[in-house]
Design a protein around this motif. Structure first.
Motif, PDB file in Angstrom:
ATOM      1  N   HIS A 533       0.832  -1.195   0.000  1.00  0.00           N
ATOM      2  CA  HIS A 533       0.000   0.000   0.000  1.00  0.00           C
ATOM      3  C   HIS A 533       0.874   1.255   0.000  1.00  0.00           C
ATOM      4  CE1 HIS A 533      -2.762   3.071   1.632  1.00  0.00           C
ATOM      5  NE2 HIS A 533      -3.711   2.364   0.998  1.00  0.00           N
ATOM      6  N   ARG A 534       1.987   1.212   0.812  1.00  0.00           N
ATOM      7  CA  ARG A 534       2.889   2.358   0.872  1.00  0.00           C
ATOM      8  C   ARG A 534       3.570   2.571  -0.479  1.00  0.00           C
ATOM      9  NH1 ARG A 534       5.942   0.691   4.795  1.00  0.00           N
ATOM     10  NH2 ARG A 534       4.542   1.523   6.403  1.00  0.00           N
ATOM     11  N   ALA A 535       3.975   1.444  -1.133  1.00  0.00           N
ATOM     12  CA  ALA A 535       4.632   1.562  -2.442  1.00  0.00           C
ATOM     13  C   ALA A 535       3.666   2.108  -3.481  1.00  0.00           C
ATOM     14  CB  ALA A 535       5.164   0.195  -2.866  1.00  0.00           C
ATOM     15  N   GLU A 536       2.455   1.661  -3.430  1.00  0.00           N
ATOM     16  CA  GLU A 536       1.464   2.170  -4.386  1.00  0.00           C
ATOM     17  C   GLU A 536       1.189   3.642  -4.144  1.00  0.00           C
ATOM     18  OE1 GLU A 536      -1.863  -0.356  -3.909  1.00  0.00           O
ATOM     19  OE2 GLU A 536      -0.999  -2.038  -5.039  1.00  0.00           O
ATOM     20  N   THR A 537       1.187   4.015  -2.866  1.00  0.00           N
ATOM     21  CA  THR A 537       0.963   5.433  -2.551  1.00  0.00           C
ATOM     22  C   THR A 537       2.115   6.281  -3.089  1.00  0.00           C
ATOM     23  OG1 THR A 537      -0.258   4.805  -0.558  1.00  0.00           O
ATOM     24  CG2 THR A 537       0.580   7.062  -0.675  1.00  0.00           C
ATOM     25  N   GLU A 538       3.317   5.777  -2.855  1.00  0.00           N
ATOM     26  CA  GLU A 538       4.486   6.508  -3.358  1.00  0.00           C
ATOM     27  C   GLU A 538       4.498   6.561  -4.879  1.00  0.00           C
ATOM     28  OE1 GLU A 538       7.727   4.441  -1.644  1.00  0.00           O
ATOM     29  OE2 GLU A 538       7.481   5.305   0.370  1.00  0.00           O
ATOM     30  N   ALA A 539       4.090   5.444  -5.504  1.00  0.00           N
ATOM     31  CA  ALA A 539       4.056   5.424  -6.971  1.00  0.00           C
ATOM     32  C   ALA A 539       3.035   6.417  -7.498  1.00  0.00           C
ATOM     33  CB  ALA A 539       3.736   4.013  -7.451  1.00  0.00           C
ATOM     34  N   ARG A 540       1.889   6.488  -6.831  1.00  0.00           N
ATOM     35  CA  ARG A 540       0.880   7.458  -7.272  1.00  0.00           C
ATOM     36  C   ARG A 540       1.385   8.884  -7.078  1.00  0.00           C
ATOM     37  NH1 ARG A 540      -2.640   3.582  -4.955  1.00  0.00           N
ATOM     38  NH2 ARG A 540      -2.633   4.686  -2.934  1.00  0.00           N
ATOM     39  N   LEU A 541       2.131   9.107  -5.947  1.00  0.00           N
ATOM     40  CA  LEU A 541       2.690  10.437  -5.710  1.00  0.00           C
ATOM     41  C   LEU A 541       3.722  10.785  -6.779  1.00  0.00           C
ATOM     42  CD1 LEU A 541       2.921  12.920  -3.876  1.00  0.00           C
ATOM     43  CD2 LEU A 541       4.633  11.667  -2.529  1.00  0.00           C
ATOM     44  N   LEU A 542       4.571   9.800  -7.115  1.00  0.00           N
ATOM     45  CA  LEU A 542       5.577  10.022  -8.146  1.00  0.00           C
ATOM     46  C   LEU A 542       4.933  10.301  -9.495  1.00  0.00           C
ATOM     47  CD1 LEU A 542       8.536  10.069  -9.040  1.00  0.00           C
ATOM     48  CD2 LEU A 542       8.396   7.579  -9.331  1.00  0.00           C
ATOM     49  N   GLN A 543       3.863   9.576  -9.790  1.00  0.00           N
ATOM     50  CA  GLN A 543       3.179   9.781 -11.061  1.00  0.00           C
ATOM     51  C   GLN A 543       2.606  11.182 -11.143  1.00  0.00           C
ATOM     52  OE1 GLN A 543       0.013   7.042 -11.807  1.00  0.00           O
ATOM     53  NE2 GLN A 543      -0.397   7.821 -13.858  1.00  0.00           N
ATOM     54  N   ARG A 544       2.015  11.631 -10.018  1.00  0.00           N
ATOM     55  CA  ARG A 544       1.459  12.988 -10.033  1.00  0.00           C
ATOM     56  C   ARG A 544       2.586  14.026 -10.202  1.00  0.00           C
ATOM     57  NH1 ARG A 544      -1.960  10.835  -5.974  1.00  0.00           N
ATOM     58  NH2 ARG A 544      -0.633  11.697  -4.303  1.00  0.00           N
ATOM     59  N   ALA A 545       3.753  13.745  -9.581  1.00  0.00           N
ATOM     60  CA  ALA A 545       4.881  14.680  -9.707  1.00  0.00           C
ATOM     61  C   ALA A 545       5.372  14.741 -11.144  1.00  0.00           C
ATOM     62  CB  ALA A 545       6.012  14.253  -8.762  1.00  0.00           C
ATOM     63  N   VAL A 546       5.493  13.559 -11.791  1.00  0.00           N
ATOM     64  CA  VAL A 546       5.950  13.516 -13.181  1.00  0.00           C
ATOM     65  C   VAL A 546       4.986  14.252 -14.084  1.00  0.00           C
ATOM     66  CG1 VAL A 546       6.344  11.969 -15.132  1.00  0.00           C
ATOM     67  CG2 VAL A 546       7.300  11.417 -12.887  1.00  0.00           C
ATOM     68  N   GLU A 547       3.708  14.053 -13.845  1.00  0.00           N
ATOM     69  CA  GLU A 547       2.718  14.693 -14.714  1.00  0.00           C
ATOM     70  C   GLU A 547       2.634  16.187 -14.454  1.00  0.00           C
ATOM     71  OE1 GLU A 547      -0.884  12.547 -14.128  1.00  0.00           O
ATOM     72  OE2 GLU A 547      -0.256  10.833 -15.370  1.00  0.00           O
ATOM     73  N   ALA A 548       3.044  16.609 -13.245  1.00  0.00           N
ATOM     74  CA  ALA A 548       3.001  18.046 -12.941  1.00  0.00           C
ATOM     75  C   ALA A 548       4.298  18.764 -13.313  1.00  0.00           C
ATOM     76  CB  ALA A 548       2.715  18.230 -11.443  1.00  0.00           C
ATOM     77  N   ALA A 549       5.352  18.031 -13.709  1.00  0.00           N
ATOM     78  CA  ALA A 549       6.641  18.651 -14.017  1.00  0.00           C
ATOM     79  C   ALA A 549       6.539  19.526 -15.259  1.00  0.00           C
ATOM     80  CB  ALA A 549       7.703  17.566 -14.200  1.00  0.00           C
ATOM     81  N   ASN A 550       7.368  20.616 -15.266  1.00  0.00           N
ATOM     82  CA  ASN A 550       7.402  21.506 -16.428  1.00  0.00           C
ATOM     83  C   ASN A 550       8.287  20.961 -17.527  1.00  0.00           C
ATOM     84  OD1 ASN A 550       5.684  23.478 -15.336  1.00  0.00           O
ATOM     85  ND2 ASN A 550       7.371  24.380 -14.149  1.00  0.00           N
ATOM     86  N   ASN A 551       9.216  20.067 -17.210  1.00  0.00           N
ATOM     87  CA  ASN A 551      10.094  19.463 -18.202  1.00  0.00           C
ATOM     88  C   ASN A 551       9.414  18.247 -18.818  1.00  0.00           C
ATOM     89  OD1 ASN A 551      12.218  21.290 -17.755  1.00  0.00           O
ATOM     90  ND2 ASN A 551      12.955  20.085 -16.019  1.00  0.00           N
TER      91      ASN A 551
END
Length: 649
Positions: A533-551
């Motif tokens: 569950h923690r890994a999935e949470t982190e993966a979802r957080l990472l995905q949101r970060a990647v999608e929010a990046a300007n690069n």
């Protein structure tokens, strides 16, 4: 004088005409003789026809049993035909042709009436019809139907003619029918079985007997004012209408109908019907046999039979009933044990096919009061080398229509296997890393394993036993969890229900699985998924970060042909002008178009071949063809074993 005159202008003398005259006379005489011969032949033919007709008339009178007579009142002369004499039983010479001679044969009770009718008929010259009795010399009585008419003859004379017919047989048959009708009426009225008669067209009840009044509780007037349909229970009306439309025979077994009593009670009556004529009505007489008690007993017997068969079917213990060394009854458990595809395949099989000869011999020695248990190898019907050790409990079984023995079977080999499996399950239950518990119908934990106590953070099993299962989870999960378990059907299973344990620090997440093997219990499997569950949470957080990046960020699959793109983020699509579906599956070099000879690209190609990270500046082109300078970074992505799986850029 005629012959003396001239004829055709010639003078002819009388003597010369004599031959002519004689010839004419001869011809006249010959014609007269011929005419008389013809007349004689005609008279003979008429006489023959008359005799023939008289013979036919006498034959018709004989066949029809009718006699002809004439009476001349003026002369007191009575003429009888032979058939009439035979009807009265006298010879012609014993009859003196007077009306009084006829009257003396009349029955004393009929003579005055017959004389009066005859006198009145002659006086009024009207046709007369009457029936009377005559007494023959031997004392036997014959019944006669007479029909006569009066004719007026010339000279004021009167002639009475008539025919008489012996109807003794018809009268006797009628009297016999009347006697039988009286007998039937007596039997109908006093029959102990309820009977009724109804009109087939109007269905009105025409007659009932005392037994019907007693059975249904109506008085006679009330019952005779009803129809046959009104005497039936309301739910029987459609079936009664169908019966009326379909029945054709005179004798009918109509079956069982619900009949309505005066007090509203419904009796089950078996109806037997007979088509009759009743006082001019086309009617049906019915016999009503009260089978209410018998019907209830039969239904109870059928219910008990169904219960017995269902109990036998569900009985987990294999059971056989045997007679004369053959299986006559078996349950599914016995069919499974003996290797039969179904129960029907076992019926009729020889008992010795499945057990050792010594066991069968012992069964034959069984007395009525004896019962015993013995061991025997059990041979399967499918011959698949799965014979096993068995235990047979044998008892004498005797009913009204059965004499044999009952066999209860135990598969000792299977029981030993089940015991071993049970030990394995209990060991698995205790030692499993997953939490297990059993819930009762109130959702309370009645059995838990050690892994469950560790997941829930308690020190002993006793702390959890008896506690409500849904109370150990956060409030937002408790209500859905309770609803899920309460509505779980027998045999059903539900998995992948994720929830957080109440009060756990840090949070402990578990995946729950449920199954209900029987109505009184529910089995629960609890697996710790906190790390996942923690890994999935982190993966979802990472995905949101990647999608929010300007690069622009891309992911390429390594090892595949030409390292195709498998992911691009929104920033990539914004500054290149390409949509994700246009570039996925392509190599990233499309951004350089034909401008492939660049120092920066050489740096990236070398790093790609050496599977290391690198960065460089190169010229790239948007979808609309405009050039932009692109600083590109690539880095290899490896799995747990160090194998290259992707490139991120």
């Amino acid at each position: 004088a005629y012959f003396g005159e001239s004829w055709l202008g010639m003078q002819i003398r009388p003597m010369l005409l004599l031959p002519w005259l004689l010839g004419g006379l001869a011809m006249a005489l010959a014609g007269l003789v011929l005419a008389q011969g013809r007349e004689a032949r005609v008279r003979a033919g008429i006489l023959r026809d008359t005799e023939h007709e008289e013979q036919r008339l006498r034959e018709m009178q004989r066949v029809s049993g009718m006699g002809y007579w004439e009476y001349h009142p003026d002369e007191d002369r009575l003429i009888w035909s032979d058939e009439l004499l035979q009807m009265v039983g006298i010879q012609r010479d014993a009859f003196d042709n007077h009306i009084e001679d006829f009257y003396r044969f009349l029955h004393p009770d009929d003579r005055e009436r017959v004389e009066r009718v005859h006198r009145e008929s002659i006086r009024t010259q009207q046709r007369a019809e009457l029936r009377f009795r005559i007494v023959q010399h031997d004392g036997s009585i014959r019944h006669i139907d007479e029909s006569s008419e009066v004719r007026q003859l010339p000279g004021q004379r009167v002639l009475v003619t008539g025919v008489s017919r012996d109807v003794t047989v018809l009268v006797q048959a009628g009297e016999q029918a009347l006697r039988q009708a009286e007998q039937y009426r007596f039997l109908f009225a006093h029959n102990p079985m309820p009977m009724a008669v109804y009109d087939r067209q109007t269905l009105h009840i025409l007659a009932v007997n005392e037994a019907s009044l007693t059975l249904f509780g109506y008085d006679e007037a009330r019952l005779l004012a009803m129809t046959a349909e009104q005497l039936l229970a309301e739910e029987e009306h459609p079936r009664f209408a169908q019966y009326l439309a379909s029945v054709a025979s005179e004798h009918v077994d109509a079956g069982v109908f619900g009949m309505l009593c005066m007090d509203g009670k419904v009796l089950q009556c078996h109806i037997y019907a007979q088509t009759i004529r009743f006082h001019g009505h086309d009617a049906r007489m019915v016999l009503m046999v009260d089978v209410t008690v018998a019907q209830q007993a039969r239904l109870a017997l059928e219910r008990h039979e169904r219960m017995y068969r269902e109990l036998l079917r569900q009985l987990p213990t294999p059971l056989l009933l045997c007679a004369e060394d053959q299986i006559t009854l078996a349950n599914p458990a016995a069919a499974a044990l003996l290797g039969s595809r179904d129960v029907a395949q076992l019926i009729g099989q020889k008992v010795g096919r499945f057990f050792e000869a010594s066991a069968l011999a012992t069964c034959h020695e069984l007395r009525e009061e004896n019962r015993f248990t013995l061991n025997s190898r059990i041979h399967r019907l499918d011959d698949n080398d799965n014979d096993s050790d068995g235990e047979i409990s044998v008892a004498r079984y005797r009913t009204v229509d059965f004499d044999g023995f009952q066999m209860l079977l135990r598969d000792l080999g299977a029981e030993r296997k089940l015991q071993a499996e049970q030990i394995e399950r209990e060991a698995f239950f205790r030692l499993s890393a997953d939490g297990f518990c059993i819930l009762d119908t109130g959702l309370r934990m009645i059995q838990v394993n050690a892994a469950l106590t560790r997941l829930l953070g308690v020190n002993s099993l006793e702390v959890l036993e008896g506690r409500l299962f849904h109370d150990v989870f956060e409030d937002q999960n408790a209500a859905p969890l309770r609803n899920l378990v309460e509505h779980l059907e027998v045999g059903a299973a539900v998995t992948a229900f994720e929830c957080c344990i109440k009060g756990s620090t840090p949070e402990t997440w578990v995946n729950l699985g449920f199954t209900r093997p029987y109505a009184e219990a529910c089995y629960v499997v609890m697996r710790d998924i906190t790390r996942q569950h923690r890994a999935e949470t982190e993966a979802r957080l990472l995905q949101r970060a990647v999608e929010a990046a300007n690069n622009g960020i891309v992911l390429m699959k390594a090892g595949a042909d030409d390292s195709p793109l498998v992911y691009v983020n929104p920033a990539f699509t914004r500054f290149t002008g390409y949509q994700a579906h246009e570039v996925l599956g392509r190599n990233l070099r499309f951004l350089n178009r034909n401008d492939q000879d660049q120092p920066g690209l050489d740096i990236l190609r070398k790093a790609y071949s050496e599977q290391r990270s690198a960065g460089a500046e190169c010229r790239s082109y948007r979808k609309n063809g405009t050039l932009f300078w692109n600083r590109v970074y690539i880095s290899p992505v490896r799995d747990a074993e160090g194998n290259l799986t992707h490139w991120v850029g």
